[in-house]
Motif scaffolding. Structure first.
Motif, PDB file in Angstrom:
ATOM      1  N   LYS A 477       5.007   7.707   0.469  1.00 44.85           N
ATOM      2  CA  LYS A 477       6.030   7.241   1.408  1.00 44.85           C
ATOM      3  C   LYS A 477       6.190   5.721   1.374  1.00 44.85           C
ATOM      4  CE  LYS A 477       5.530  11.111   4.642  1.00 44.85           C
ATOM      5  NZ  LYS A 477       5.184  11.525   6.039  1.00 44.85           N
ATOM      6  N   ALA A 478       5.061   5.000   1.267  1.00 43.12           N
ATOM      7  CA  ALA A 478       5.113   3.539   1.335  1.00 43.12           C
ATOM      8  C   ALA A 478       5.789   2.927   0.120  1.00 43.12           C
ATOM      9  CB  ALA A 478       3.698   2.977   1.474  1.00 43.12           C
ATOM     10  N   THR A 479       5.580   3.522  -1.070  1.00 39.49           N
ATOM     11  CA  THR A 479       6.140   2.929  -2.292  1.00 39.49           C
ATOM     12  C   THR A 479       7.540   3.430  -2.606  1.00 39.49           C
ATOM     13  OG1 THR A 479       5.076   4.643  -3.649  1.00 39.49           O
ATOM     14  CG2 THR A 479       3.853   2.595  -3.292  1.00 39.49           C
ATOM     15  N   GLY A 480       8.012   4.422  -1.862  1.00 39.69           N
ATOM     16  CA  GLY A 480       9.333   4.971  -2.149  1.00 39.69           C
ATOM     17  C   GLY A 480      10.394   4.548  -1.157  1.00 39.69           C
ATOM     18  N   ARG A 481      10.090   3.551  -0.348  1.00 39.87           N
ATOM     19  CA  ARG A 481      11.050   3.118   0.684  1.00 39.87           C
ATOM     20  C   ARG A 481      12.118   2.184   0.109  1.00 39.87           C
ATOM     21  NH1 ARG A 481       6.970   1.575   5.712  1.00 39.87           N
ATOM     22  NH2 ARG A 481       6.352   3.719   6.248  1.00 39.87           N
ATOM     23  N   ASN A 482      13.306   2.226   0.713  1.00 41.81           N
ATOM     24  CA  ASN A 482      14.389   1.285   0.417  1.00 41.81           C
ATOM     25  C   ASN A 482      14.729   1.234  -1.072  1.00 41.81           C
ATOM     26  OD1 ASN A 482      14.370   0.552   3.189  1.00 41.81           O
ATOM     27  ND2 ASN A 482      12.719  -0.927   2.790  1.00 41.81           N
ATOM     28  N   GLY A 483      14.652   2.379  -1.728  1.00 40.64           N
ATOM     29  CA  GLY A 483      15.047   2.432  -3.123  1.00 40.64           C
ATOM     30  C   GLY A 483      14.052   1.854  -4.105  1.00 40.64           C
ATOM     31  N   SER A 484      12.870   1.455  -3.648  1.00 33.78           N
ATOM     32  CA  SER A 484      11.867   0.896  -4.549  1.00 33.78           C
ATOM     33  C   SER A 484      11.214   2.008  -5.371  1.00 33.78           C
ATOM     34  CB  SER A 484      10.797   0.131  -3.759  1.00 33.78           C
ATOM     35  OG  SER A 484      10.170   0.977  -2.822  1.00 33.78           O
ATOM     36  N   ARG A 485      10.521   1.619  -6.443  1.00 33.09           N
ATOM     37  CA  ARG A 485       9.915   2.595  -7.342  1.00 33.09           C
ATOM     38  C   ARG A 485       8.768   3.327  -6.638  1.00 33.09           C
ATOM     39  NH1 ARG A 485       9.919   3.030 -12.813  1.00 33.09           N
ATOM     40  NH2 ARG A 485      10.805   0.930 -13.042  1.00 33.09           N
ATOM     41  N   ASN A 486       8.854   4.647  -6.649  1.00 35.65           N
ATOM     42  CA  ASN A 486       7.803   5.456  -6.039  1.00 35.65           C
ATOM     43  C   ASN A 486       6.671   5.630  -7.045  1.00 35.65           C
ATOM     44  OD1 ASN A 486       6.210   7.516  -4.895  1.00 35.65           O
ATOM     45  ND2 ASN A 486       7.978   8.428  -3.868  1.00 35.65           N
ATOM     46  N   TRP A 487       5.470   5.173  -6.705  1.00 36.50           N
ATOM     47  CA  TRP A 487       4.339   5.257  -7.624  1.00 36.50           C
ATOM     48  C   TRP A 487       4.031   6.704  -8.010  1.00 36.50           C
ATOM     49  CZ3 TRP A 487      -0.017   1.408  -5.741  1.00 36.50           C
ATOM     50  CH2 TRP A 487       0.473   0.094  -5.829  1.00 36.50           C
ATOM     51  N   LEU A 488       4.233   7.631  -7.082  1.00 35.78           N
ATOM     52  CA  LEU A 488       3.873   9.030  -7.316  1.00 35.78           C
ATOM     53  C   LEU A 488       5.121   9.895  -7.385  1.00 35.78           C
ATOM     54  CD1 LEU A 488       0.827   9.268  -4.868  1.00 35.78           C
ATOM     55  CD2 LEU A 488       0.813   8.731  -7.308  1.00 35.78           C
ATOM     56  N   ALA A 489       6.087   9.466  -8.186  1.00 37.11           N
ATOM     57  CA  ALA A 489       7.334  10.203  -8.352  1.00 37.11           C
ATOM     58  C   ALA A 489       7.066  11.549  -9.029  1.00 37.11           C
ATOM     59  CB  ALA A 489       8.318   9.377  -9.169  1.00 37.11           C
ATOM     60  N   GLN A 490       7.980  12.502  -8.795  1.00 40.34           N
ATOM     61  CA  GLN A 490       7.844  13.818  -9.426  1.00 40.34           C
ATOM     62  C   GLN A 490       7.779  13.679 -10.941  1.00 40.34           C
ATOM     63  OE1 GLN A 490       7.388  16.628  -7.985  1.00 40.34           O
ATOM     64  NE2 GLN A 490       7.901  18.219  -9.481  1.00 40.34           N
ATOM     65  N   ASP A 491       8.626  12.830 -11.501  1.00 37.63           N
ATOM     66  CA  ASP A 491       8.579  12.492 -12.920  1.00 37.63           C
ATOM     67  C   ASP A 491       7.684  11.260 -13.069  1.00 37.63           C
ATOM     68  OD1 ASP A 491       8.959  11.844 -15.551  1.00 37.63           O
ATOM     69  OD2 ASP A 491      11.117  11.438 -15.389  1.00 37.63           O
ATOM     70  N   LYS A 494       9.022   7.863 -14.104  1.00 32.81           N
ATOM     71  CA  LYS A 494       9.744   7.049 -13.127  1.00 32.81           C
ATOM     72  C   LYS A 494       8.811   6.447 -12.082  1.00 32.81           C
ATOM     73  CE  LYS A 494      13.954   9.835 -13.590  1.00 32.81           C
ATOM     74  NZ  LYS A 494      14.937  10.715 -12.875  1.00 32.81           N
ATOM     75  N   GLY A 495       7.539   6.828 -12.102  1.00 34.24           N
ATOM     76  CA  GLY A 495       6.569   6.316 -11.133  1.00 34.24           C
ATOM     77  C   GLY A 495       5.672   5.261 -11.755  1.00 34.24           C
ATOM     78  N   ARG A 496       4.606   4.927 -11.027  1.00 32.98           N
ATOM     79  CA  ARG A 496       3.596   3.981 -11.519  1.00 32.98           C
ATOM     80  C   ARG A 496       2.223   4.524 -11.157  1.00 32.98           C
ATOM     81  NH1 ARG A 496       4.913  -1.059 -13.361  1.00 32.98           N
ATOM     82  NH2 ARG A 496       2.779  -0.827 -14.182  1.00 32.98           N
ATOM     83  N   LEU A 497       1.883   5.630 -11.795  1.00 33.67           N
ATOM     84  CA  LEU A 497       0.584   6.243 -11.543  1.00 33.67           C
ATOM     85  C   LEU A 497      -0.550   5.310 -11.938  1.00 33.67           C
ATOM     86  CD1 LEU A 497      -0.989   8.806 -10.694  1.00 33.67           C
ATOM     87  CD2 LEU A 497      -0.794   9.604 -13.065  1.00 33.67           C
ATOM     88  N   ASP A 498      -0.294   4.429 -12.922  1.00 37.40           N
ATOM     89  CA  ASP A 498      -1.328   3.487 -13.340  1.00 37.40           C
ATOM     90  C   ASP A 498      -1.722   2.543 -12.216  1.00 37.40           C
ATOM     91  OD1 ASP A 498       1.270   2.517 -13.551  1.00 37.40           O
ATOM     92  OD2 ASP A 498       0.683   0.950 -14.969  1.00 37.40           O
ATOM     93  N   LEU A 499      -0.745   2.094 -11.418  1.00 35.52           N
ATOM     94  CA  LEU A 499      -1.053   1.213 -10.289  1.00 35.52           C
ATOM     95  C   LEU A 499      -1.815   1.962  -9.205  1.00 35.52           C
ATOM     96  CD1 LEU A 499       2.283  -0.825  -9.972  1.00 35.52           C
ATOM     97  CD2 LEU A 499       0.175  -1.434 -11.190  1.00 35.52           C
ATOM     98  N   PHE A 500      -1.481   3.229  -9.037  1.00 36.87           N
ATOM     99  CA  PHE A 500      -2.214   4.052  -8.075  1.00 36.87           C
ATOM    100  C   PHE A 500      -3.668   4.198  -8.509  1.00 36.87           C
ATOM    101  CE2 PHE A 500      -3.531   8.389  -6.685  1.00 36.87           C
ATOM    102  CZ  PHE A 500      -3.538   8.148  -5.322  1.00 36.87           C
ATOM    103  N   TYR A 501      -3.894   4.436  -9.802  1.00 37.02           N
ATOM    104  CA  TYR A 501      -5.258   4.536 -10.325  1.00 37.02           C
ATOM    105  C   TYR A 501      -6.039   3.241 -10.092  1.00 37.02           C
ATOM    106  CZ  TYR A 501      -4.631   9.006 -12.812  1.00 37.02           C
ATOM    107  OH  TYR A 501      -4.453  10.327 -13.127  1.00 37.02           O
TER     108      TYR A 501
END
Length: 538
Positions: A477-491, A494-501
Motif C-alpha cells: 500500500k505504501a509504495t503504490g500510492r499516488n501512481g508511484s511504482r509498487n514494489w510488490l506489483a502483480q507483475d 513493474k515492481g521493485r522486489l529487489d528493494l523489498f529484499y
C-alpha cells in the motif's frame, strides 16, 4: 508438506487470487498453524499425553488433505478457468470449503508439531550416556529425514500438481497420509509413552501474585535456606536449581511467619507461597523471551524469500535442457532442501568431531553460536536475492521471452538456475539456525514440558508469519500510492522486489546485533543432575 508446498501457485491459478492476496492468506494460514501447537502442547503435557495428541492430529490432517483434494477434483468447489483473461473468482461457498480444509490441517499441525519430535525423544533414556548422545544426534537426523520428505514433495508431487493434475497431485499426499496413520497405529504397543502429570501453568500466575503479595520482604545474601524447596517428587520433571536472576520472583518462595505448610509438605496457600521449582519455571520463560523475539525476526526473511522465490521463478527461464521440460516454480525450494540434506550429515559426522577437538566443547560450537551463524547467513541470502532480482528484472525489460507468465508479465530470458545461490544460502541458514532453535527450546524446559518448548518454537514462526503478512500489505500500500511504482506489483517486472529484499536484509542486520547482545548475557537454566549445561561457555 506435499499438500502445502505448492499452495501459492494453487491459489493464484485454480482459485485466481492476486499475488498479494495469496501471500497474505498463506501467511495467515501458516501463522495460525504455527500458533496452534500452543494448545496442542497444553493438552498433551497436562491432560491426554503425546500419543493421543498425535493420533487425533494425524486423523485431522488426513481429513484436511482429503477435503483440499476435493476442492481440485470437483469443479463446483473451485472457480471456472479464466476466459480471455476474464476471471470470475471464487464464491463464498468455495472459499468456505477451502478454509475448512486449511482449518483441519491447522488442527493437525497443532498436535503433530509440538509432539512429534518430543515423542520421538521419549524413546531414548536420558539417564544413560548412549541415550544423551542419541538425543543430540536425533535432532539433526530428524530434520534430515524431514528434509528428504520435503524434497520429494517439492519435486515429484509439485510436478504432478503443476503439469498433470491438481486433483492427483493433492491426492498423493492424502494417500501417503493414510499409510502414515496405519504405520503409526501399528507401533502402538511398542512405544514408550509418558503420562501427563497435571498442569504447571497455574504456577505461572501464582508466582508473580505471591511475589507481589510479599513485595515488602527483603532477600538476604544467601536466600536458599529461606526459600520453600520441598523434596522433588515428580518422576518426569527434572528438578531445577535455584538461580540468582530475577531475584524479585524469589519472594514468592520466601517462607514468612504468616505462611503455613501442611503435613504433606505442601503450602496451605499456593497463591502466597510457591516452591523454588515453580519460581524457576517462570524464570525459564522470562529468560527465553529476548532470544525468542530474535527468532521471530529471523523468520521474516525466511518467509518473504520462500514466498517470492516462487514468483521470481515464474518470470524466469525454467527450461531444463533442449527438450522443452520446464521446472515447476514451486519445485525450486528443493535446492534449499538439497543443501540441508547434503550439509547435515557432513556437519554431524565430519565437522562436529573436529570442532570438539579444537574447541573442547561437547557439541563443537554452542547452540546459540549456531543460531547466530544462521542469522548472518540469512542476511547474505537476502542481499544475494536482491542482486539476482535486480538482474532478472533488467533482462526481462530488455531481453524478454515472447511468452507471458501467469502474473501477466513477460518472462526474463535469465535462467532460473541463478536462483540457486540464494536458495543454497537459505538452506544453510536453516541448517544452523532452525535446528539450533529446535534444540534450544527443547532443552530450556523440564521433561514434563518438552511439548511446550516445541510449541514456543512454532509460536515464533506464527508471530513471524503474521508480521510478514502485515509487512507485505504495508509495503504494497505504501509504495503504490499516488501512481508511484509498487514494489510488490502483480507483475514483478513493474515492481521493485529487489528493494523489498534489501529492506528485509536491513531488518536482519538489526536482528543480528540484537541477538549477539541477548546471547552474550543469556544464562541457561540449571538442573539437579547437570544434564542441561550452559549454552554459552565463558
Amino acid at each position: 508438506m506435499g499438500t502445502m508446498a505448492n499452495q501459492l501457485v494453487y491459489l493464484t491459478t485454480i482459485f485466481q487470487m492476486k499475488n498479494v492476496e495469496a501471500v497474505t492468506m498463506m501467511n495467515i494460514a501458516s501463522g495460525t498453524a504455527a500458533m496452534a501447537p500452543l494448545l496442542g502442547a497444553f493438552l498433551s503435557d497436562n491432560y491426554i499425553g503425546r500419543y493421543a495428541t498425535l493420533a487425533f492430529a494425524s486423523l485431522a490432517s488426513l481429513l484436511g488433505m482429503v477435503l483440499l483434494t476435493l476442492t481440485a477434483a470437483i469443479t463446483n468447489l473451485h472457480p471456472p478457468a479464466c476466459n480471455q483473461h476474464v476471471c470470475r473468482g471464487s464464491t463464498p461457498s468455495q472459499l468456505f470449503v477451502l478454509i475448512s480444509a486449511y482449518f483441519l490441517l491447522i488442527i493437525g499441525a497443532g498436535g503433530i508439531r509440538p509432539c512429534n519430535l518430543a515423542f520421538g525423544i521419549d524413546q531414548f533414556d536420558p539417564s544413560m550416556d548412549s541415550g544423551r548422545r542419541g538425543i543430540s544426534s536425533f535432532f539433526n537426523w530428524y530434520y534430515y529425514t524431514f528434509t528428504c520428505a520435503v524434497m520429494v514433495s517439492s519435486t515429484v508431487i509439485v510436478y504432478v500438481q503443476s503439469n498433470i493434475s491438481w486433483a492427483i497431485g493433492l491426492g498423493i499426499p492424502a494417500v501417503l497420509m493414510v499409510f502414515s496413520c496405519i504405520a503409526f497405529f501399528i507401533g502402538t504397543k511398542l512405544y514408550v509413552t509418558v503420562k501427563p502429570q497435571g498442569s504447571p501453568f497455574t504456577g505461572f500466575v501464582q508466582v508473580p501474585v505471591a511475589a507481589f503479595k510479599k513485595r515488602w520482604v527483603k532477600i538476604s545474601e544467601l536466600p536458599d535456606k529461606e526459600l520453600f524447596d520441598p523434596p522433588h517428587r515428580s518422576s518426569l520433571a527434572t528438578k531445577l536449581l535455584h538461580t540468582n536472576q530475577f531475584k524479585f520472583l524469589d519472594k514468592a518462595a520466601v517462607v514468612t511467619p504468616e505462611d503455613k505448610i501442611q503435613s504433606n509438605g505442601e503450602a496451605a496457600d499456593p497463591w502466597r507461597l510457591c516452591t523454588v521449582q515453580q519460581v524457576e519455571l517462570v524464570k525459564c520463560f522470562i529468560r527465553i523471551i529476548p532470544i525468542w523475539f530474535s527468532c521471530v525476526l529471523f523468520y521474516i526473511p525466511q518467509s518473504q524469500h520462500n514466498n517470492y522465490t516462487v514468483y521470481q521463478a515464474q518470470q524466469m527461464d525454467r527450461r531444463l535442457g533442449r527438450g522443452g521440460f520446464q521446472i515447476p516454480a514451486g519445485s525450486f525450494v528443493v535446492f534449499n532442501m538439497l543443501t540441508l540434506t547434503v550439509w547435515i550429515p557432513i556437519y554431524d559426522r565430519l565437522i562436529v568431531p573436529q570442532l570438539k577437538k579444537i574447541r573442547k566443547h561437547e557439541e563443537g560450537i554452542t547452540v546459540l553460536q549456531r543460531m547466530g551463524v544462521g542469522i548472518a547467513i540469512s542476511i547474505l541470502g537476502m542481499v544475494v536475492s536482491a542482486l539476482v532480482e535486480q538482474r532478472r528484472r533488467c533482462i526481462a525489460l530488455h531481453k524478454p521471452q515472447l511468452e507471458f507468465a501467469l502474473t501477466g508479465g513477460t518472462i526474463s530470458s535469465m535462467s532460473s538456475f541463478w536462483l540457486l545461490p540464494q536458495l543454497i544460502l537459505f538452506g544453510l541458514c536453516e541448517a544452523f539456525n532452525m535446528i539450533g532453535q529446535t534444540e534450544f527450546f527443547y532443552h530450556q524446559f523440564p521433561d514434563n514440558m518438552k511439548s511446550v518448548g516445541m510449541a514456543v518454537f512454532f509460536l515464533g514462526q506464527a508471530v513471524s508469519n503474521y508480521a510478514s503478512g502485515i509487512l507485505v500489505m504495508t509495503v504494497h500500500k505504501a509504495t503504490g500510492r499516488n501512481g508511484s511504482r509498487n514494489w510488490l506489483a502483480q507483475d514483478l517486472n513493474k515492481g521493485r522486489l529487489d528493494l523489498f529484499y534489501l529492506t528485509v536484509s536491513g531488518l536482519g542486520m538489526f536482528n543480528l546485533v540484537y541477538f549477539i547482545i541477548c546471547a552474550k548475557y543469556y544464562q541457561s537454566n540449571s538442573t539437579a543432575n547437570g544434564a542441561n549445561p550452559r549454552l554459552v561457555p565463558k
